[in-house]
Design an enzyme around this catalytic site. Structure first.
Site, mmCIF file in Angstrom:
data_model
loop_
_atom_site.group_PDB
_atom_site.id
_atom_site.type_symbol
_atom_site.label_atom_id
_atom_site.label_comp_id
_atom_site.label_asym_id
_atom_site.label_seq_id
_atom_site.Cartn_x
_atom_site.Cartn_y
_atom_site.Cartn_z
ATOM 1 N N ARG A 228 -29.369 13.464 47.744
ATOM 2 C CA ARG A 228 -30.496 13.912 48.569
ATOM 3 C C ARG A 228 -30.051 14.040 50.028
ATOM 4 O O ARG A 228 -30.307 15.047 50.671
ATOM 5 C CB ARG A 228 -31.644 12.899 48.430
ATOM 6 C CG ARG A 228 -32.841 13.212 49.257
ATOM 7 C CD ARG A 228 -33.925 12.185 49.036
ATOM 8 N NE ARG A 228 -33.516 10.830 49.396
ATOM 9 C CZ ARG A 228 -34.295 9.767 49.329
ATOM 10 N NH1 ARG A 228 -35.527 9.887 48.881
ATOM 11 N NH2 ARG A 228 -33.859 8.575 49.685
ATOM 12 N N GLY B 242 -24.677 2.702 47.033
ATOM 13 C CA GLY B 242 -23.718 1.641 46.698
ATOM 14 C C GLY B 242 -23.152 1.777 45.299
ATOM 15 O O GLY B 242 -21.941 1.602 45.091
ATOM 16 N N LYS C 165 -25.511 -3.267 48.479
ATOM 17 C CA LYS C 165 -24.072 -3.355 48.185
ATOM 18 C C LYS C 165 -23.188 -2.945 49.366
ATOM 19 O O LYS C 165 -22.126 -3.518 49.576
ATOM 20 C CB LYS C 165 -23.735 -2.486 46.969
ATOM 21 C CG LYS C 165 -24.330 -3.041 45.691
ATOM 22 C CD LYS C 165 -24.004 -2.191 44.490
ATOM 23 C CE LYS C 165 -24.748 -2.754 43.285
ATOM 24 N NZ LYS C 165 -24.421 -2.110 42.044
ATOM 25 N N TYR D 189 -31.798 1.442 33.444
ATOM 26 C CA TYR D 189 -32.069 1.235 32.020
ATOM 27 C C TYR D 189 -33.555 0.955 31.855
ATOM 28 O O TYR D 189 -34.283 0.783 32.836
ATOM 29 C CB TYR D 189 -31.219 0.069 31.469
ATOM 30 C CG TYR D 189 -31.150 -1.105 32.409
ATOM 31 C CD1 TYR D 189 -30.128 -1.195 33.363
ATOM 32 C CD2 TYR D 189 -32.132 -2.107 32.401
ATOM 33 C CE1 TYR D 189 -30.078 -2.238 34.256
ATOM 34 C CE2 TYR D 189 -32.081 -3.156 33.296
ATOM 35 C CZ TYR D 189 -31.055 -3.225 34.220
ATOM 36 O OH TYR D 189 -31.018 -4.258 35.120
ATOM 37 N N ASP E 44 -18.515 -2.536 39.332
ATOM 38 C CA ASP E 44 -19.306 -1.429 38.758
ATOM 39 C C ASP E 44 -18.418 -0.363 38.112
ATOM 40 O O ASP E 44 -18.722 0.132 37.023
ATOM 41 C CB ASP E 44 -20.171 -0.757 39.842
ATOM 42 C CG ASP E 44 -21.428 -1.553 40.154
ATOM 43 O OD1 ASP E 44 -21.824 -2.400 39.327
ATOM 44 O OD2 ASP E 44 -22.020 -1.319 41.224
ATOM 45 N N SER F 278 -34.435 -7.478 36.854
ATOM 46 C CA SER F 278 -33.003 -7.675 36.577
ATOM 47 C C SER F 278 -32.753 -8.503 35.314
ATOM 48 O O SER F 278 -33.335 -9.571 35.113
ATOM 49 C CB SER F 278 -32.334 -8.372 37.770
ATOM 50 O OG SER F 278 -30.988 -8.658 37.428
ATOM 51 N N SER G 244 -29.693 -9.592 34.699
ATOM 52 C CA SER G 244 -28.450 -10.335 34.965
ATOM 53 C C SER G 244 -28.539 -11.815 34.607
ATOM 54 O O SER G 244 -27.588 -12.360 34.034
ATOM 55 C CB SER G 244 -28.028 -10.169 36.424
ATOM 56 O OG SER G 244 -27.666 -8.825 36.634
HETATM 57 P P1 NAP Z 1 -28.797 2.500 46.768
HETATM 58 O O1 NAP Z 1 -27.545 2.074 47.445
HETATM 59 O O2 NAP Z 1 -30.101 2.143 47.355
HETATM 60 O O3 NAP Z 1 -28.686 4.124 46.629
HETATM 61 C C1 NAP Z 1 -29.779 4.839 46.127
HETATM 62 C C2 NAP Z 1 -29.384 6.283 45.827
HETATM 63 O O4 NAP Z 1 -30.506 6.933 45.229
HETATM 64 C C3 NAP Z 1 -29.006 7.092 47.064
HETATM 65 O O5 NAP Z 1 -28.032 8.039 46.733
HETATM 66 C C4 NAP Z 1 -30.353 7.780 47.398
HETATM 67 O O6 NAP Z 1 -30.213 8.991 48.117
HETATM 68 C C5 NAP Z 1 -30.841 8.095 45.996
HETATM 69 N N1 NAP Z 1 -32.308 8.290 45.974
HETATM 70 C C6 NAP Z 1 -33.263 7.364 46.252
HETATM 71 N N2 NAP Z 1 -34.483 7.919 46.146
HETATM 72 C C7 NAP Z 1 -34.279 9.229 45.794
HETATM 73 C C8 NAP Z 1 -35.156 10.330 45.559
HETATM 74 N N3 NAP Z 1 -36.485 10.178 45.687
HETATM 75 N N4 NAP Z 1 -34.627 11.501 45.193
HETATM 76 C C9 NAP Z 1 -33.291 11.652 45.079
HETATM 77 N N5 NAP Z 1 -32.387 10.659 45.326
HETATM 78 C C10 NAP Z 1 -32.901 9.451 45.674
HETATM 79 O O7 NAP Z 1 -28.866 1.980 45.255
HETATM 80 P P2 NAP Z 1 -27.619 1.670 44.310
HETATM 81 O O8 NAP Z 1 -27.177 0.274 44.470
HETATM 82 O O9 NAP Z 1 -26.634 2.774 44.499
HETATM 83 O O10 NAP Z 1 -28.306 1.763 42.837
HETATM 84 C C11 NAP Z 1 -28.665 3.015 42.280
HETATM 85 C C12 NAP Z 1 -29.145 2.845 40.837
HETATM 86 O O11 NAP Z 1 -28.077 2.426 39.988
HETATM 87 C C13 NAP Z 1 -30.246 1.802 40.662
HETATM 88 O O12 NAP Z 1 -31.148 2.312 39.704
HETATM 89 C C14 NAP Z 1 -29.503 0.601 40.102
HETATM 90 O O13 NAP Z 1 -30.348 -0.249 39.337
HETATM 91 C C15 NAP Z 1 -28.480 1.301 39.217
HETATM 92 N N6 NAP Z 1 -27.292 0.473 38.932
HETATM 93 C C16 NAP Z 1 -27.037 0.096 37.647
HETATM 94 C C17 NAP Z 1 -25.886 -0.614 37.361
HETATM 95 C C18 NAP Z 1 -25.565 -1.021 35.957
HETATM 96 O O14 NAP Z 1 -24.712 -1.902 35.766
HETATM 97 N N7 NAP Z 1 -26.143 -0.409 34.950
HETATM 98 C C19 NAP Z 1 -25.001 -0.989 38.398
HETATM 99 C C20 NAP Z 1 -25.302 -0.571 39.682
HETATM 100 C C21 NAP Z 1 -26.450 0.161 39.961
HETATM 101 P P3 NAP Z 1 -30.160 8.980 49.741
HETATM 102 O O15 NAP Z 1 -28.728 8.710 50.088
HETATM 103 O O16 NAP Z 1 -30.608 10.333 50.110
HETATM 104 O O17 NAP Z 1 -31.092 7.894 50.222
#
Ligand code: NAP
Length: 281
Positions: free
Chosen positions: A157, A135, A70, A225, A107, A19, A21
């Protein structure tokens, strides 16, 4: 009002060592002249709530929540902003005047600012594909619809999670004129999209979550990123798309969280260009 007392902040998630942050918040703090200590806290599903409560019990001022907590954080806060309620996910927490946990979700506004202000992308009338329904996807879907796209297709997925997100969006965005569709990852290759946004965490495994269709000259944007966005962005570039990682969103959502905590909005452009230069070397 800016204060001289050193306040404690943290980002809680798993994994967390990558991170940026702490660096971003410390840079903002230096810029506006406040003192902060901002740590990374690794936790696990079993003790996420204990970690969160303990941080505030020990005098912490605010936390950011990152994957995969989240949606759990949303269930733990006692009150929240409308945008966090609509998302059903929280990425920023602080204590309200009564000492209760108060949640926000920065976000969506962070992504919109990066797309519209930094990248000069207009969402109006665009066909958008959102990959993921976790999230982060929940936090940004409503904000994307506020840009009045032609359509928003959510491919995930786990199909039911995409369908539930569509139902949730339709319930609070009644006057929205965009088509909203949710389903499995096969939706990603159903048509050529103007904008593809990867909000899945699959990049942590070093892969793109799925193949997808994007118009030549369209935008492919990965919320992650650095190395975690590489596979998705390489695939997008091979299709002739403009491929951008989520560093700009990371900085913009952090700026909004910083504003929630300190009441002052930091300047983001300089930090974004210096971090871009540092990460491209
Ligand atoms: P999360 O709540 O754990 O959700 C993960 C998502 O990824 C779910 O939709 C999950 O699908 C999917 N996924 C996981 N493994 C997969 C696979 N092998 N094949 C296909 N889909 C898969 O995580 P999140 O908080 O949403 O974060 C998601 C990403 O966004 C992370 O990389 C995070 O670092 C990034 N992010 C970046 C920012 C920024 O400010 N740049 C802000 C927020 C998040 P299922 O529902 O099927 O499990």
């Amino acid at each position: 009002m800016v204060s001289n007392i050193c306040k404690r902040f943290a980002v809680i998630g798993n994994p967390i060592e990558h991170s940026l942050s702490p660096f971003i918040h410390e840079s903002f703090a230096k810029q506006v002249g406040v003192q902060v200590q901002y740590d990374r806290i690794l936790t696990f599903s079993d003790n996420f709530s204990t970690t969160l409560y303990e941080f505030f019990k020990q005098g912490g001022t605010g936390v950011n929540i990152t994957l995969p907590f989240k949606e759990t954080a949303y269930l733990l806060v006692e009150n929240c902003t409308a945008r966090a309620r609509d998302a059903g996910a929280v990425n920023t927490i602080y204590l309200d005047k009564q000492g209760h946990l108060y949640g926000d979700n920065t976000d969506g506004i962070g992504l919109r600012r990066d797309l519209e202000k930094n990248l000069r992308v207009n969402l109006n009338d665009k066909k958008i594909l959102l990959i993921g329904a976790g999230g982060a996807a929940k936090g940004i879907a409503g904000a994307l619809l506020c840009g009045n796209p032609y359509s928003l297709t959510i491919a995930n997925r786990t199909v039911t999670k995409a369908e539930n997100l569509v139902t949730q969006l339709q319930s609070f965005l009644a006057p929205c004129h965009s088509d909203i569709l949710g389903g499995g990852l096969e939706l990603a290759i159903q048509q050529d999209y103007d904008i593809v946004i990867n909000a899945s965490s699959q990049g942590f495994m070093g892969n793109s979550p799925t193949e997808f269709k994007v118009k030549v000259g369209g935008l492919a944007y990965d919320l992650s990123y650095g190395i975690h966005s590489r596979a998705f962005l390489d695939f997008a570039a091979s299709k002739g798309a403009r491929a951008v990682d989520g560093l700009g969103m990371l900085i913009e959502q952090a700026a909004e969280a910083f504003f929630c905590w300190h009441g002052v909005f930091p300047e983001t452009c300089f930090l974004l260009s210096s971090m871009r230069t540092a990460t491209s070397n």
